[in-house]
Write an enzyme that holds these catalytic residues in place. Structure first.
Site, PDB file in Angstrom:
ATOM      1  N   GLY A 120      45.237  38.897  47.447  1.00  0.00           N
ATOM      2  CA  GLY A 120      44.418  37.656  47.545  1.00  0.00           C
ATOM      3  C   GLY A 120      43.792  37.944  48.806  1.00  0.00           C
ATOM      4  N   ARG A 161      41.640  43.364  45.508  1.00  0.00           N
ATOM      5  CA  ARG A 161      40.150  43.332  45.975  1.00  0.00           C
ATOM      6  C   ARG A 161      39.922  43.882  47.407  1.00  0.00           C
ATOM      7  NH1 ARG A 161      36.959  38.880  44.218  1.00  0.00           N
ATOM      8  NH2 ARG A 161      38.930  38.091  44.005  1.00  0.00           N
ATOM      9  N   CYS A 194      21.450  39.406  25.784  1.00  0.00           N
ATOM     10  CA  CYS A 194      20.810  37.899  25.178  1.00  0.00           C
ATOM     11  C   CYS A 194      21.313  36.801  25.505  1.00  0.00           C
ATOM     12  CB  CYS A 194      20.617  37.989  23.771  1.00  0.00           C
ATOM     13  SG  CYS A 194      19.949  39.620  23.169  1.00  0.00           S
ATOM     14  N   TYR A 205      37.274  44.237  40.231  1.00  0.00           N
ATOM     15  CA  TYR A 205      36.791  43.523  39.108  1.00  0.00           C
ATOM     16  C   TYR A 205      35.618  43.640  38.756  1.00  0.00           C
ATOM     17  CZ  TYR A 205      41.011  41.304  41.161  1.00  0.00           C
ATOM     18  OH  TYR A 205      42.417  40.995  41.638  1.00  0.00           O
TER      19      TYR A 205
HETATM   20  N1  LLP Z   1      48.901  40.018  42.258  1.00  0.00           N
HETATM   21  C1  LLP Z   1      48.947  39.032  41.444  1.00  0.00           C
HETATM   22  C2  LLP Z   1      49.988  38.577  40.719  1.00  0.00           C
HETATM   23  C3  LLP Z   1      47.600  38.618  41.139  1.00  0.00           C
HETATM   24  O1  LLP Z   1      47.389  37.866  40.127  1.00  0.00           O
HETATM   25  C4  LLP Z   1      46.415  39.264  41.570  1.00  0.00           C
HETATM   26  C5  LLP Z   1      44.905  38.729  41.049  1.00  0.00           C
HETATM   27  C6  LLP Z   1      46.617  40.159  42.502  1.00  0.00           C
HETATM   28  C7  LLP Z   1      47.870  40.504  43.099  1.00  0.00           C
HETATM   29  C8  LLP Z   1      45.442  40.792  43.271  1.00  0.00           C
HETATM   30  O2  LLP Z   1      44.728  39.893  44.013  1.00  0.00           O
HETATM   31  P1  LLP Z   1      43.491  40.330  45.030  1.00  0.00           P
HETATM   32  O3  LLP Z   1      43.978  41.327  46.311  1.00  0.00           O
HETATM   33  O4  LLP Z   1      42.631  41.205  44.212  1.00  0.00           O
HETATM   34  O5  LLP Z   1      42.789  39.082  45.415  1.00  0.00           O
HETATM   35  N2  LLP Z   1      38.720  38.466  38.446  1.00  0.00           N
HETATM   36  C9  LLP Z   1      38.640  37.384  39.679  1.00  0.00           C
HETATM   37  C10 LLP Z   1      39.740  37.952  40.402  1.00  0.00           C
HETATM   38  C11 LLP Z   1      41.061  37.493  39.621  1.00  0.00           C
HETATM   39  C12 LLP Z   1      42.505  37.744  40.539  1.00  0.00           C
HETATM   40  C13 LLP Z   1      43.541  37.579  39.622  1.00  0.00           C
HETATM   41  N3  LLP Z   1      44.964  37.710  40.239  1.00  0.00           N
HETATM   42  C14 LLP Z   1      37.240  37.887  40.577  1.00  0.00           C
HETATM   43  O6  LLP Z   1      36.554  38.726  40.156  1.00  0.00           O
HETATM   44  O7  LLP Z   1      37.302  37.367  41.654  1.00  0.00           O
END
Ligand code: LLP
Length: 457
Positions: A277, A314, A384, A413
């Site tokens: 996150g 991310r 489109c 992503y």
């Molecule tokens: N762990 C769990 C249980 C998650 O649901 C997620 C992301 C992560 C870890 C990794 O989170 P990060 O460190 O990447 O923030 N498609 C969206 C982001 C969706 C995130 C979903 N869960 C975007 O492009 O911003």
């Protein structure tokens, strides 16, 4: 995005060029002027050689991001379980595995990918609000690595009582001895507000994820003496693109208190999985550094004496990747300029899906070109749909057909959310290391596109 109208010339044309703040990307001198480099490779040449659209990642940027988090946690037992959903390229996963990383999988497909990449089960946590019985069954039987290894994965993060029932039933079929019982955690919902966009915040009680603490407590107690599962952990993930430490701290403190409370009941958890996150800078965001985030987590977790798991996605790969595209056409419509590029919303969904702003710049600058000739344009793809627009009213120097543009911070992503919409082929991926750009996924072909089709009759 709130950008001013295209012709408002008095308004300052201001944006930070990502090549000036992203590690391992920079403008450098080139034979014809200046060019953006990723490590020792010019983006222009890489794009022209491979064709566009193409994703390009800097290996050093991924390496450094991973190490910064890792070093920040030094002194407490921990494993960084990279969130595959953010980037599922097999070679990247292998690279992270070689650095000691584990993985957060959320589907049978991601677990199968890890099996094919040769990742041992003891480096895999399985998250997700809706794991099917088949997926649970497969994960329980994940092949053992080495002679003395046992089948299965490191941790199941259970999200509901109903899922727990399925896991118990499936575990009963494979567990011969209590010491073979799978390690399980409950994903709790710590009830904090966090996350960069309504679609990606998860840790508040009104979201579908996890269980509230009272229900989780009942479930821990109900299966305290199970012969078919072992309570080994607690997990949470409060949201994505979180830009301050406060919600993380609050959630972590709640989890720490809960872990202590369970100890009073005779339940000693070995793992605390705090999800992912941490936000990143795309344009002008000011996220906490990975080191500050890691220190905060470390200080709260250390006294608990548990093994920390994090699931960053991310914060490891977003800034390490660019999507390169060539300009197809430039057209004017009643004073508005459209730059039509060959990448589209199927390649990078984030702008269409979340209104996300990914800066776009040219990757070369001719000798003597004036930098004051920016003008506002809409940068759009060929799909489109009106929503297939990367940026509105974005300041760009004059460009023409064939020029290469970089769509920045697309490492997370980006490719993982790409689709074949409009029957478009998904882009190849390049990994740069020093002066070398290696193909780590080839461009799809029409055969790839149609291989699952069936004829009528
Ligand atoms: N762990 C769990 C249980 C998650 O649901 C997620 C992301 C992560 C870890 C990794 O989170 P990060 O460190 O990447 O923030 N498609 C969206 C982001 C969706 C995130 C979903 N869960 C975007 O492009 O911003």
């Amino acid at each position: 995005m709130g950008a001013p109208t295209a012709n408002n010339k008095k308004k300052k044309l201001r944006y930070a060029d990502p090549a000036t703040f992203l590690p391992h990307f920079a403008w450098k001198k080139s034979p014809r002027g200046k060019a953006v480099f990723a490590e020792g490779v010019t983006l222009d040449e890489a794009a022209k050689k491979t064709g566009t659209p193409v994703y390009l990642y800097s290996q050093a940027a991924i390496h450094d991001a991973f190490r910064e988090l890792d070093h920040g946690l030094a002194g407490i037992p921990h494993t960084l379980c990279f969130a595959i959903k953010s980037n599922g390229n097999r070679a990247l996963l292998q690279m992270l595995a070689a650095m000691g990383g584990g993985f957060d999988a959320v589907s049978g497909g991601e677990i199968e990918l890890l099996r094919r990449a040769g990742v041992p089960g003891q480096r895999i946590v399985f998250s997700g609000v809706g794991k099917s019985r088949e997926e649970i069954r497969e994960a329980l039987r994940y092949p053992a690595s080495g002679k003395n290894g046992r089948p299965g994965i490191l941790l199941f993060n259970v999200e509901s009582e109903a899922e727990m029932d399925v896991l118990l039933a499936e575990a009963a079929c494979v567990v011969r001895h209590p010491s073979d019982a799978p390690a399980v955690s409950i994903r709790v919902n710590p009830d904090v507000q966090a996350g960069g966009h309504p679609h990606i915040s998860t840790g508040h009680h009104q979201h579908k994820f996890g269980m509230d603490l009272a229900a989780a407590r009942r479930l821990y107690l109900a299966h305290r003496d199970s012969r078919h599962i072992r309570w080994e952990g607690i997990s949470a993930h409060i949201g994505s693109q979180v830009l301050s430490l406060a919600p993380f701290r609050k959630a972590l403190q709640r989890m720490a208190a809960f872990v202590r409370d369970l100890r009073g009941e005779g339940i000693f958890l070995r793992y605390l999985d705090f999800g992912g996150g941490l936000g990143v800078r795309y344009t002008d965001q000011k996220p906490p550094s990975r080191a500050d985030y890691a220190h905060m987590v470390r200080e709260i977790v250390r006294p608990l004496g548990v093994h920390l798991l994090l699931e960053p996605g991310r914060s490891i790969v977003a800034q390490a990747g660019v999507l390169l595209t060539r300009v197809l056409y430039v057209k004017e419509n009643r004073g508005k300029t459209f730059v039509i590029v060959y990448a589209a919303m199927n390649d990078l969904m984030r702008p269409a899906l979340y209104g996300a702003v990914h800066a776009i710049t040219p990757v070369t600058r001719a000798k003597g070109a004036a930098s004051a000739t920016l003008r506002r344009v809409d940068i759009v793809g060929p799909v489109c749909e009106t929503g297939d627009c990367f940026l509105h009213d974005w300041p760009l120097p004059p460009v023409q057909s064939g020029d290469v543009l970089a769509i920045w911070c697309a490492g997370a992503y980006g490719m993982s959310l790409a689709s074949n919409y409009n029957m478009r082929l998904r882009a190849p991926e390049l990994l740069v290391s020093g002066k070398r750009a290696k193909l780590i996924r080839r461009r799809e072909t029409y055969n790839d596109l149609f291989r699952a089709d069936c004829n009528l009759g």
